[in-house]
Scaffold this active site. Structure first.
Site, PDB file in Angstrom:
ATOM      1  N   HIS A  16       0.867  -1.192   0.000  1.00  0.00           N
ATOM      2  CA  HIS A  16       0.000   0.000   0.000  1.00  0.00           C
ATOM      3  C   HIS A  16       0.890   1.223   0.000  1.00  0.00           C
ATOM      4  CE1 HIS A  16      -3.854   2.089   1.720  1.00  0.00           C
ATOM      5  NE2 HIS A  16      -3.132   2.924   0.978  1.00  0.00           N
ATOM      6  N   HIS A  18       1.547   4.804  -2.406  1.00  0.00           N
ATOM      7  CA  HIS A  18       1.256   5.705  -3.533  1.00  0.00           C
ATOM      8  C   HIS A  18       2.585   6.329  -3.955  1.00  0.00           C
ATOM      9  CE1 HIS A  18      -3.138   5.619  -2.631  1.00  0.00           C
ATOM     10  NE2 HIS A  18      -2.693   5.373  -1.411  1.00  0.00           N
ATOM     11  N   GLU A 198     -11.505   3.662   5.502  1.00  0.00           N
ATOM     12  CA  GLU A 198     -10.454   4.513   6.092  1.00  0.00           C
ATOM     13  C   GLU A 198     -11.182   5.617   6.854  1.00  0.00           C
ATOM     14  OE1 GLU A 198      -8.193   6.747   3.174  1.00  0.00           O
ATOM     15  OE2 GLU A 198      -6.604   7.275   4.607  1.00  0.00           O
ATOM     16  N   ASP A 277       1.766   6.974   2.209  1.00  0.00           N
ATOM     17  CA  ASP A 277       2.425   8.146   1.611  1.00  0.00           C
ATOM     18  C   ASP A 277       3.580   8.565   2.521  1.00  0.00           C
ATOM     19  OD1 ASP A 277       0.345   8.827  -0.594  1.00  0.00           O
ATOM     20  OD2 ASP A 277      -0.853   8.601   1.223  1.00  0.00           O
TER      21      ASP A 277
HETATM   22  N1  HPA Z   1      -6.433   7.567   1.067  1.00  0.00           N
HETATM   23  C1  HPA Z   1      -7.078   7.882  -0.064  1.00  0.00           C
HETATM   24  N2  HPA Z   1      -6.459   8.348  -1.128  1.00  0.00           N
HETATM   25  C2  HPA Z   1      -5.139   8.504  -1.094  1.00  0.00           C
HETATM   26  C3  HPA Z   1      -4.423   8.200   0.033  1.00  0.00           C
HETATM   27  C4  HPA Z   1      -5.106   7.704   1.173  1.00  0.00           C
HETATM   28  O1  HPA Z   1      -4.545   7.405   2.238  1.00  0.00           O
HETATM   29  N3  HPA Z   1      -3.130   8.473  -0.252  1.00  0.00           N
HETATM   30  C5  HPA Z   1      -3.076   8.909  -1.533  1.00  0.00           C
HETATM   31  N4  HPA Z   1      -4.304   8.938  -2.051  1.00  0.00           N
HETATM   32 ZN    ZN Z   2      -3.617   4.829   0.336  1.00  0.00          ZN
END
Ligand code: HPA
Ligand code: ZN
Length: 325
Positions: A16, A18, A198, A277
């Site tokens: 996970h 990005h 989330e 991230d």
């Molecule tokens: N959640 C949703 N979208 C995202 C995230 C995240 O943690 N990081 C980068 N895009």
């Molecule tokens: Zn994410």
């Protein structure tokens, strides 16, 4: 400390991540200058100081602003190679990366430049450091779903796409909005994942499973609010890619010691730890694992369980899985 060394040396898997979220302030400022992109921060310190978030949306604003300095193929190459060299340093053996092509297209960057830069760096990291990787194209759920299928077909024609994901602003953008592209992806033999639970409710996790037919849930921490959902996730061994530093930075939990990962593992869920991230949330994979184990009083045995879960959750061949662990 013993746990720090144990986790540091453990072969690890990142599922996970990005790639745009690995843009460190140093490279952000350098690329803004090189490409003549005007951003509100002029120094590395000012950029770092701006990385304070109230929720997912306040983070996304900063994250998309950061992504706007990425313009040329070589920018994507440098970003991805810098990340892969972190993987090498942290004993990460396999990584599945998300990228957000719609953001770059909106900035006037060609899809071929985005994918060309990323895949060249992945190829070099595999050749030089033996790190295997897969690329997952994310659709931004707060955008119109209509162009998604055409974009997917263009991306698959340009390079090796292992699967699709769903990210960006969750609340108000339920998974069902993207039913069509997930159906097409399945028919193309692609893997499917989605961010769900989330900030969004357990019903979004149900929808990701039942409407999008996803194989993994990204985050999914709100599943514990729904015992029937937990049963489903446990019975079907659906992996949940949990990102503890992200959850604290975006105030899903008030502090790391309040995180529910320990409860998820006790419930028998196939949870894994990842970094989301890392340039924005204060740590890469090792820091996430070490911090979470120590704040939740978990042990080296739990670290092994988490990595075994990640091997099971990965989209690579059984042969590669056996060589990972
Ligand atoms: N959640 C949703 N979208 C995202 C995230 C995240 O943690 N990081 C980068 N895009
Ligand atoms: Zn994410």
């Amino acid at each position: 400390e013993i746990l720090t060394d144990f986790v540091g040396n453990l072969p690890k898997i990142e599922l996970h991540l990005h790639i745009e979220g690995t843009l460190e302030p140093e490279l952000l400022i350098a690329l803004a200058q090189r490409n003549g992109v005007d951003i509100p921060y002029k120094t590395i310190e000012a950029a770092r100081a701006a990385y304070q978030f109230e929720d997912l949306q306040s983070f996304l604003n900063i994250y998309y602003l950061g992504a706007s300095v990425l313009r040329e193929e070589r920018d994507f190459y440098e970003l991805t190679l810098a990340y892969m060299s972190r993987c090498k340093a942290q004993q990460i053996r396999h990584v599945e990366l998300f990228f957000d092509p719609q953001t770059h297209l909106a900035n006037g960057v060609a899809l071929a430049a985005v994918m060309g830069g990323i895949t060249a760096a992945l190829r070099d990291a595999e050749r030089d450091w033996h790190i295997s990787s897969a690329l997952i194209l994310c659709f931004e759920r707060d955008r119109d779903p209509q162009p998604a299928v055409a974009l997917l077909e263009r991306a698959c024609a340009l390079g090796r796409i292992a699967g699709i994901g769903l990210d960006s602003a969750e609340l108000g953008n339920p998974p069902e909005k993207f039913q069509e592209v997930f159906k097409v992806a399945k028919s193309m033999g692609l893997h499917r994942v989605a961010h769900a639970g989330e900030e969004g409710p357990p019903s979004y996790i149900w929808q990701a499973l039942d409407v999008l037919d996803v194989e993994r849930i990204d985050h999914g921490v709100r599943c514990l609010e729904d015992p029937a959902l937990v049963r489903r996730l446990v019975d079907d061994r659906i992996p949940l890619t949990v990102c503890p530093f992200s959850n604290v930075a975006l105030k899903v939990f008030s502090r790391l010691s309040e995180h529910n990962l320990g409860r998820m593992l006790k419930a028998g869920l196939l949870a894994t730890i990842h970094s989301d991230d890392p340039a924005y949330f204060g740590g890469y994979l090792s820091e996430n694992i070490i911090g979470t184990l120590s704040d939740l009083d978990l042990t080296a045995k739990d670290a092994l369980l988490l990595e075994r879960n990640a091997v099971e959750a990965a989209f690579c061949t059984d042969q590669r899985k056996q060589s990972l662990f």
